[in-house]
Design an enzyme around this catalytic site. Structure first.
Site, PDB file in Angstrom:
ATOM      1  CE  LYS A 175      37.826  38.176  46.855  1.00  0.00           C
ATOM      2  NZ  LYS A 175      38.690  37.526  46.158  1.00  0.00           N
ATOM      3  CG  ASP A 211      41.770  33.731  43.454  1.00  0.00           C
ATOM      4  OD1 ASP A 211      40.800  32.911  43.664  1.00  0.00           O
ATOM      5  OD2 ASP A 211      41.850  34.680  44.363  1.00  0.00           O
TER       6      ASP A 211
HETATM    7  C1  BGC Z   1      35.882  34.515  46.075  1.00  0.00           C
HETATM    8  C2  BGC Z   1      36.525  33.353  45.248  1.00  0.00           C
HETATM    9  C3  BGC Z   1      37.974  33.657  45.383  1.00  0.00           C
HETATM   10  C4  BGC Z   1      38.565  33.807  46.794  1.00  0.00           C
HETATM   11  C5  BGC Z   1      40.020  34.047  46.925  1.00  0.00           C
HETATM   12  C6  BGC Z   1      36.489  34.560  47.644  1.00  0.00           C
HETATM   13  O1  BGC Z   1      35.497  35.767  48.215  1.00  0.00           O
HETATM   14  O2  BGC Z   1      34.357  34.093  46.228  1.00  0.00           O
HETATM   15  O3  BGC Z   1      36.161  33.151  43.950  1.00  0.00           O
HETATM   16  O4  BGC Z   1      38.800  32.579  44.755  1.00  0.00           O
HETATM   17  O5  BGC Z   1      38.087  34.829  47.393  1.00  0.00           O
HETATM   18  O6  BGC Z   1      40.248  35.079  46.430  1.00  0.00           O
END
Ligand code: BGC
Length: 469
Positions: A175, A211
């Site tokens: 992200k 999450d």
């Molecule tokens: C992460 C996950 C997370 C998901 C939703 C992804 O980029 O790797 O661990 O659950 O985003 O937030």
């Protein structure tokens, strides 16, 4: 020849045809967007690949799916009691929550949101964790609880290797985070160290979780058939309840656990190239514009951080090819990241309602005054990109349901994309049913799993600990 069920599947995954008066233009646009359309045969192929990647992951063979053990072997049973802190780190905001549980139900909730500046998200990890600890201290002190021992559940929504319920080694950032020196480090230890350096509270980190896990746990308080947690937000991922005897990676001693939550980390699906056959030129550009190139392939096809960008890339291509906005050009549309996914949801709302209102408003932000054909094209592009995301998510969920072989499964879902997009849910219901007709499933919205779920996981962690003492 196509068998009847495959024909139904094939027909259902079509989007409405683009209806333009100019036939040549319509054909050119349809041709360009064919690469975004998945046939039923392709859907089946992806199902096979996902199944195989899941099996490899769980058996510790090389796979793009991590299938990580969360060490959470039980769901809430309604006995969870007490005062808990929850931290929620995953998006550009960081949340600290104080939750009181009585009989497994949240009866009090104080929440504070803190913005995390871009430099904290992308520089060294030390200032980031110092900042998190500072927010926790300020919050706890403002609640007058600095002298109370507070158990804390830490929702850290990034891929982790877990050595136990309270050790989470960061595999990679995703992200909008990229603090390189935190990779391969234990996020829990970094937090504990930062809290200890301050020494002004008695906060005790007892569990780290993803999450999706929090969402599954929160969903389980709403519906006892909940066995999958799904996030469709900035990022995307899912977790599920697996039979404990199938799980090979299990470091601490086992204590007769019957099941355990597995964090799939499906955002990374395809990072080993197994999904390259669906990668379009738009996906390649989207990846090139992202913070972590060549990483989190699947997430870049489906999640809220990227869906708007895919749409923007397609619109710009159509604009440059003289097929869209021919009476004007828009400089701001050329800026990567300028077309956020919420715009896609708004435009999709217009398509559902058969109107133009939001579409015009969104385009006005880019100084575009569209004509009727422009509007139809923009709506079509949003539909095609959203529909592909819905289908891809459904393919993985259908495969997961088949893998779990349960009589009935409730899928607890949270995340901004799922909440704001007007028809992801209905598409998903339709596609999952078509992809795996024999499975009984239900999608429910688990509100704030990453907050409430963290408190419940902290309570479960304490319960497990006290049983072993
Ligand atoms: C992460 C996950 C997370 C998901 C939703 C992804 O980029 O790797 O661990 O659950 O985003 O937030």
């Amino acid at each position: 020849m196509m068998v009847p069920t495959e024909r139904v599947l094939h027909e259902s995954i079509q989007v409405n045809a683009l209806d333009l008066t100019d036939d040549v233009k319509r054909q050119k646009i349809a041709n360009l967007l064919t690469q975004m359309r998945l046939s039923s045969a392709t859907a089946r192929k992806i199902q096979d690949i996902f199944r195989s990647e899941m099996n490899k992951g769980i058996h510790l063979q090389p796979s793009s799916l991590q299938m990580e053990n969360t060490y959470i072997p039980e769901l809430p049973d309604g006995t969870e009691e007490g005062l808990f802190l929850a931290l929620d780190l995953g998006g550009t905001n960081f949340r600290v929550l104080l939750l009181e549980l009585v009989n497994g139900v949240v009866v009090r909730e104080d929440v504070k949101k803190y913005h995390i500046d871009a430099h904290l998200r992308t520089d060294s990890g030390i200032p980031l964790f110092e900042y998190l600890a500072e927010c926790v201290s300020n919050f706890v002190i403002s609640e007058g609880l600095q002298d109370v021992e507070l158990p804390l559940g830490f929702t850290f929504s990034f891929p982790m290797i877990q050595h136990s319920l309270e050790i989470g080694i960061l595999v990679t950032w995703t992200k909008s985070f990229n603090c390189p020196d935190v990779v391969n480090k234990d996020a829990v230890q970094l937090l504990k160290d930062a809290l200890a350096r301050r020494g002004d509270t008695r906060v005790k980190v007892v569990a780290v979780l993803n999450d999706t896990t929090g969402t599954l746990i929160q969903g389980a308080t709403q519906d006892r058939h909940t066995a999958i947690g799904l996030i469709l937000g900035t990022g995307s991922n899912a977790c599920y309840l697996e039979r404990a005897d199938k799980v090979e990676h299990w470091e601490p001693e086992r204590h007769g656990e019957r099941e355990v939550i597995i964090d799939i980390e499906w955002g990374a699906f395809g990072d080993n190239g197994v999904l390259d056959f669906i990668k379009t030129e738009f996906d390649l550009e989207n990846d090139a514009n992202s913070l972590m190139v060549n990483s989190f392939t699947f997430e870049k096809y489906i999640s809220g951080k990227y869906l708007g960008e895919i749409v923007r890339i397609i619109l710009v291509r159509l604009m440059k090819d003289g097929l869209l906005f021919t009476r004007q050009t828009s400089e701001s549309l050329l800026i990567p990241g300028s077309f956020i996914t919420d715009y896609v949801s708004l435009i999709e709302q217009d398509t559902v309602d058969g109107c133009w209102l939001h579409t015009k408003e969104v385009l006005a932000k880019f100084h575009i005054v569209p004509d009727e054909e422009d509007i139809k094209i923009v709506q079509y592009v949003c539909e095609v990109a959203s529909n592909r995301a819905a289908l891809l998510v459904s393919i993985c969920l259908a495969t997961l349901l088949d893998h779990m072989e349960r009589e009935e499964v409730t899928i607890a879902v949270d995340g901004s994309l799922y909440k704001h997009h007007p028809r992801l849910e209905s598409w998903m219901n339709k596609y999952i049913s078509l992809l795996t007709p024999a499975r009984k499933f239900k999608l429910i919205h688990a509100q704030d799993g990453s907050g409430k779920g963290a408190a419940i996981v902290a309570a479960i962690a304490l319960r497990i600990k006290s049983r072993l003492e």
